[in-house]
Design an enzyme around this catalytic site. Structure first.
Site, PDB file in Angstrom:
ATOM      1  N   GLY A  75     -10.989 -16.674  11.260  1.00 32.77           N
ATOM      2  CA  GLY A  75      -9.679 -16.895  10.350  1.00 32.77           C
ATOM      3  C   GLY A  75      -9.800 -17.928   9.335  1.00 32.77           C
ATOM      4  O   GLY A  75      -8.980 -18.009   8.426  1.00 32.77           O
ATOM      5  N   THR A  76     -10.992 -18.410   9.202  1.00 34.96           N
ATOM      6  CA  THR A  76     -11.188 -19.497   7.916  1.00 34.96           C
ATOM      7  C   THR A  76     -11.111 -18.569   6.645  1.00 34.96           C
ATOM      8  O   THR A  76     -11.661 -17.558   6.642  1.00 34.96           O
ATOM      9  CB  THR A  76     -12.453 -20.074   7.969  1.00 34.96           C
ATOM     10  OG1 THR A  76     -12.727 -20.549   9.464  1.00 34.96           O
ATOM     11  CG2 THR A  76     -12.915 -21.064   7.048  1.00 34.96           C
ATOM     12  N   ALA A 100      -9.528 -11.972   9.301  1.00 33.58           N
ATOM     13  CA  ALA A 100      -8.205 -11.783   8.504  1.00 33.58           C
ATOM     14  C   ALA A 100      -7.842 -12.951   7.465  1.00 33.58           C
ATOM     15  O   ALA A 100      -8.298 -14.361   8.228  1.00 33.58           O
ATOM     16  CB  ALA A 100      -7.227 -11.903   9.552  1.00 33.58           C
ATOM     17  N   SER A 101      -7.443 -12.901   6.478  1.00 36.67           N
ATOM     18  CA  SER A 101      -6.818 -13.985   5.709  1.00 36.67           C
ATOM     19  C   SER A 101      -5.599 -14.430   6.352  1.00 36.67           C
ATOM     20  O   SER A 101      -5.061 -15.578   6.296  1.00 36.67           O
ATOM     21  CB  SER A 101      -6.448 -13.601   4.352  1.00 36.67           C
ATOM     22  OG  SER A 101      -5.525 -12.654   4.354  1.00 36.67           O
ATOM     23  N   PHE A 103      -3.659 -13.759  10.565  1.00 32.47           N
ATOM     24  CA  PHE A 103      -3.465 -13.186  11.696  1.00 32.47           C
ATOM     25  C   PHE A 103      -2.022 -12.768  12.187  1.00 32.47           C
ATOM     26  O   PHE A 103      -2.010 -12.095  13.279  1.00 32.47           O
ATOM     27  CB  PHE A 103      -4.219 -13.950  12.837  1.00 32.47           C
ATOM     28  CG  PHE A 103      -5.590 -13.687  12.710  1.00 32.47           C
ATOM     29  CD1 PHE A 103      -6.154 -12.507  13.169  1.00 32.47           C
ATOM     30  CD2 PHE A 103      -6.655 -14.421  12.142  1.00 32.47           C
ATOM     31  CE1 PHE A 103      -7.537 -12.101  12.996  1.00 32.47           C
ATOM     32  CE2 PHE A 103      -7.858 -14.281  12.102  1.00 32.47           C
ATOM     33  CZ  PHE A 103      -8.406 -13.105  12.807  1.00 32.47           C
ATOM     34  N   HIS A 135       2.024 -23.882   0.587  1.00 37.92           N
ATOM     35  CA  HIS A 135       1.232 -24.466   1.763  1.00 37.92           C
ATOM     36  C   HIS A 135       1.108 -25.995   1.712  1.00 37.92           C
ATOM     37  O   HIS A 135       1.398 -26.570   0.639  1.00 37.92           O
ATOM     38  CB  HIS A 135      -0.076 -23.963   1.737  1.00 37.92           C
ATOM     39  CG  HIS A 135      -0.131 -22.534   2.422  1.00 37.92           C
ATOM     40  ND1 HIS A 135      -0.341 -21.515   1.432  1.00 37.92           N
ATOM     41  CD2 HIS A 135      -0.466 -22.093   3.390  1.00 37.92           C
ATOM     42  CE1 HIS A 135      -0.467 -20.310   2.148  1.00 37.92           C
ATOM     43  NE2 HIS A 135      -0.478 -20.639   3.470  1.00 37.92           N
ATOM     44  N   HIS A 136       0.989 -26.670   2.770  1.00 40.44           N
ATOM     45  CA  HIS A 136       0.772 -28.027   3.118  1.00 40.44           C
ATOM     46  C   HIS A 136      -0.223 -28.743   2.555  1.00 40.44           C
ATOM     47  O   HIS A 136      -1.088 -27.833   1.806  1.00 40.44           O
ATOM     48  CB  HIS A 136       0.730 -28.264   4.661  1.00 40.44           C
ATOM     49  CG  HIS A 136      -0.725 -27.476   5.176  1.00 40.44           C
ATOM     50  ND1 HIS A 136      -1.915 -27.952   5.056  1.00 40.44           N
ATOM     51  CD2 HIS A 136      -0.720 -26.268   5.642  1.00 40.44           C
ATOM     52  CE1 HIS A 136      -2.697 -27.075   5.431  1.00 40.44           C
ATOM     53  NE2 HIS A 136      -2.024 -25.933   5.936  1.00 40.44           N
ATOM     54  N   LYS A 139      -4.187 -28.343   2.731  1.00 35.21           N
ATOM     55  CA  LYS A 139      -5.021 -27.028   2.375  1.00 35.21           C
ATOM     56  C   LYS A 139      -6.114 -27.171   1.441  1.00 35.21           C
ATOM     57  O   LYS A 139      -5.930 -27.473   0.236  1.00 35.21           O
ATOM     58  CB  LYS A 139      -4.021 -25.872   2.225  1.00 35.21           C
ATOM     59  CG  LYS A 139      -4.778 -24.556   2.041  1.00 35.21           C
ATOM     60  CD  LYS A 139      -3.740 -23.402   2.186  1.00 35.21           C
ATOM     61  CE  LYS A 139      -4.473 -22.073   2.124  1.00 35.21           C
ATOM     62  NZ  LYS A 139      -5.278 -21.878   3.045  1.00 35.21           N
ATOM     63  N   THR A 146      -4.261 -15.546   2.119  1.00 33.16           N
ATOM     64  CA  THR A 146      -3.136 -14.345   2.161  1.00 33.16           C
ATOM     65  C   THR A 146      -2.645 -13.930   0.921  1.00 33.16           C
ATOM     66  O   THR A 146      -2.326 -12.827   0.603  1.00 33.16           O
ATOM     67  CB  THR A 146      -1.900 -15.207   2.926  1.00 33.16           C
ATOM     68  OG1 THR A 146      -2.691 -15.749   4.248  1.00 33.16           O
ATOM     69  CG2 THR A 146      -0.962 -14.097   3.228  1.00 33.16           C
TER      70      THR A 146
HETATM   71  N1  LIG Z   1      -6.188 -16.445   9.080  1.00 31.47           N
HETATM   72  C1  LIG Z   1      -5.280 -16.975   9.493  1.00 31.47           C
HETATM   73  O1  LIG Z   1      -4.257 -16.510  10.043  1.00 31.47           O
HETATM   74  C2  LIG Z   1      -5.116 -18.652   9.075  1.00 31.47           C
HETATM   75  C3  LIG Z   1      -3.914 -19.345   9.631  1.00 31.47           C
HETATM   76  C4  LIG Z   1      -4.002 -20.719   9.274  1.00 31.47           C
HETATM   77  C5  LIG Z   1      -5.264 -20.996   8.652  1.00 31.47           C
HETATM   78  N2  LIG Z   1      -6.253 -20.583   8.420  1.00 31.47           N
HETATM   79  C6  LIG Z   1      -7.427 -21.016   7.816  1.00 31.47           C
HETATM   80  O2  LIG Z   1      -8.234 -21.599   8.916  1.00 31.47           O
HETATM   81  C7  LIG Z   1      -8.938 -22.545   8.618  1.00 31.47           C
HETATM   82  C8  LIG Z   1      -8.820 -23.651   9.503  1.00 31.47           C
HETATM   83  O3  LIG Z   1      -7.413 -24.303   9.167  1.00 31.47           O
HETATM   84  P1  LIG Z   1      -6.692 -25.459  10.084  1.00 31.47           P
HETATM   85  O4  LIG Z   1      -5.412 -25.703   9.658  1.00 31.47           O
HETATM   86  O5  LIG Z   1      -7.078 -25.410  11.350  1.00 31.47           O
HETATM   87  O6  LIG Z   1      -7.905 -26.692   9.257  1.00 31.47           O
HETATM   88  P2  LIG Z   1      -8.110 -28.227   9.988  1.00 31.47           P
HETATM   89  O7  LIG Z   1      -8.678 -28.907   8.844  1.00 31.47           O
HETATM   90  O8  LIG Z   1      -6.747 -28.918  10.777  1.00 31.47           O
HETATM   91  O9  LIG Z   1      -9.264 -27.825  10.937  1.00 31.47           O
HETATM   92  C9  LIG Z   1     -10.402 -27.631  10.502  1.00 31.47           C
HETATM   93  C10 LIG Z   1     -11.443 -28.160  11.358  1.00 31.47           C
HETATM   94  O10 LIG Z   1     -12.612 -27.702  11.425  1.00 31.47           O
HETATM   95  C11 LIG Z   1     -13.644 -28.834  11.687  1.00 31.47           C
HETATM   96  N3  LIG Z   1     -15.107 -28.382  11.151  1.00 31.47           N
HETATM   97  C12 LIG Z   1     -15.731 -29.290  10.001  1.00 31.47           C
HETATM   98  N4  LIG Z   1     -17.015 -28.952   9.758  1.00 31.47           N
HETATM   99  C13 LIG Z   1     -17.181 -27.956  10.949  1.00 31.47           C
HETATM  100  C14 LIG Z   1     -18.181 -27.313  11.313  1.00 31.47           C
HETATM  101  N5  LIG Z   1     -19.320 -27.278  10.772  1.00 31.47           N
HETATM  102  N6  LIG Z   1     -18.378 -26.398  12.634  1.00 31.47           N
HETATM  103  C15 LIG Z   1     -16.949 -26.333  13.259  1.00 31.47           C
HETATM  104  N7  LIG Z   1     -15.915 -27.146  12.771  1.00 31.47           N
HETATM  105  C16 LIG Z   1     -15.675 -28.014  11.746  1.00 31.47           C
HETATM  106  C17 LIG Z   1     -12.988 -29.852  10.934  1.00 31.47           C
HETATM  107  O11 LIG Z   1     -13.432 -31.204  11.416  1.00 31.47           O
HETATM  108  C18 LIG Z   1     -11.571 -29.686  11.480  1.00 31.47           C
HETATM  109  O12 LIG Z   1     -11.321 -30.462  12.518  1.00 31.47           O
HETATM  110  C19 LIG Z   1      -8.830 -22.965   7.212  1.00 31.47           C
HETATM  111  O13 LIG Z   1      -9.703 -22.178   6.204  1.00 31.47           O
HETATM  112  C20 LIG Z   1      -7.330 -22.309   6.990  1.00 31.47           C
HETATM  113  O14 LIG Z   1      -6.951 -21.835   5.565  1.00 31.47           O
HETATM  114  C21 LIG Z   1      -6.296 -19.192   8.662  1.00 31.47           C
END
Ligand SMILES: NC(=O)c1ccc[n+]([C@@H]2O[C@H](COP(=O)([O-])OP(=O)(O)OC[C@H]3O[C@@H](n4cnc5c(N)ncnc54)[C@H](O)[C@@H]3O)[C@@H](O)[C@H]2O)c1
Length: 250
Positions: A75-76, A100-101, A103, A135-136, A139, A146
């Site tokens: 999801g990242t 997925a950009s 989900f 977005h917040h 980000k 998306t």
């Molecule tokens: N595809 C989707 O539907 C969707 C929806 C929401 C967010 N996202 C994406 O998902 C990602 C995470 O979003 P979030 O809101 O949870 O962010 P967040 O910053 O709250 O969480 C990310 C976490 O990853 C951790 N991290 C750092 N290095 C790491 C590593 N090497 N291995 C594992 N974890 C590590 C961080 O400490 C943090 O806790 C972002 O890229 C965001 O854009 C995608």
């Protein structure tokens, strides 16, 4: 099903809750502070990995999953320039990956209608189009993954747009948008506290404006979609964009 979570931030924590509601077990949680526990041995305890970490850690994490031979749902966002090489590595290693950009079911419906709308708008070239995303403020990437998917859906289907350009608008100053060329699709990004994700496609003419908008009220839809993807991908081999899971047809 046994699930490993790579990334235990805002999304990781909600995915944990929804996975438990769907009777799955979380067998491994990796975050920044315990990366030493990300071993092939530990990964092999999982049937599927769900990866929501950061743009800088996601590539290494995906490769670890390929090495361990465990399917991974990603999801990242913010890493899509590496998509071709990751796809190749997935197929070469006989791995399994779905990404997925976004989900959420609602956004995937939005993606589909966005393409149909762009195709229709070829008949009405006096409308110009742009994409807005909000977005917040935490980000890390801009534009959002998306918004990139929305922009690609327009460029594939609307003859007048050849590439997207992004402007991160701060303090209401969008004067940089004056430099956008006619064949470029502007994605304007805004960062505002506590907004989970809002995307709008705007077709504008001298006569009127058509706005097509998706507003996420919280992160639950993203998390549920990721867990559904983990259930869908189990037992499959190959590289899958999320559209294959939703399968809205043409
Ligand atoms: N595809 C989707 O539907 C969707 C929806 C929401 C967010 N996202 C994406 O998902 C990602 C995470 O979003 P979030 O809101 O949870 O962010 P967040 O910053 O709250 O969480 C990310 C976490 O990853 C951790 N991290 C750092 N290095 C790491 C590593 N090497 N291995 C594992 N974890 C590590 C961080 O400490 C943090 O806790 C972002 O890229 C965001 O854009 C995608």
């Amino acid at each position: 099903m046994n699930i490993a979570l790579l990334g235990y931030g805002k999304m990781g924590k909600i995915i944990e809750k929804i996975a438990a509601e769907r009777k799955h077990n979380i067998v491994l949680k990796i975050d920044f502070y315990n990366q030493n526990e990300l071993t092939t041995e530990n990964l092999k305890n999982a049937d599927v990995v769900i990866e929501f970490s950061t743009p800088t850690s996601v590539i290494g994490n995906i490769q670890h999953c390929f090495e361990a031979g465990v399917p991974v749902v990603v999801g990242t966002t913010g890493w899509y320039e590496h998509l071709p090489e990751i796809k190749q590595k997935c197929l070469e290693s006989n791995g399994t990956m779905l990404y997925a950009s976004n989900f959420s079911v609602g956004v995937n419906i939005f993606f589909h209608i966005n393409k149909l709308l762009a195709k229709l708008m070829n008949k009405y070239p006096y409308y110009d189009v742009q994409v807005e995303e909000i977005h917040h403020t935490q980000k890390l990437d801009s534009p959002s993954g998306t918004a990139i998917t929305i922009a690609e859906g327009i460029i594939e289907n609307l003859d007048t747009k050849k590439e997207w350009v992004n402007i991160l608008t701060s303090d209401g100053d969008n004067s940089a948008s004056d430099n956008v060329k006619n064949d470029q699709l502007l994605i304007e990004s805004f960062r505002i506290e506590n907004i989970p994700g809002t995307h709008t496609v705007i077709y504008d003419s001298e006569i009127d404006t058509i706005e097509f908008k998706h507003t996420a009220h919280n992160r639950n839809g993203f998390a549920l979609g990721a867990v559904l993807a983990a259930e869908w991908i189990r037992g499959k081999k190959g590289f899958f964009p999320v559209a294959e899971m939703f399968d809205f047809g043409t």
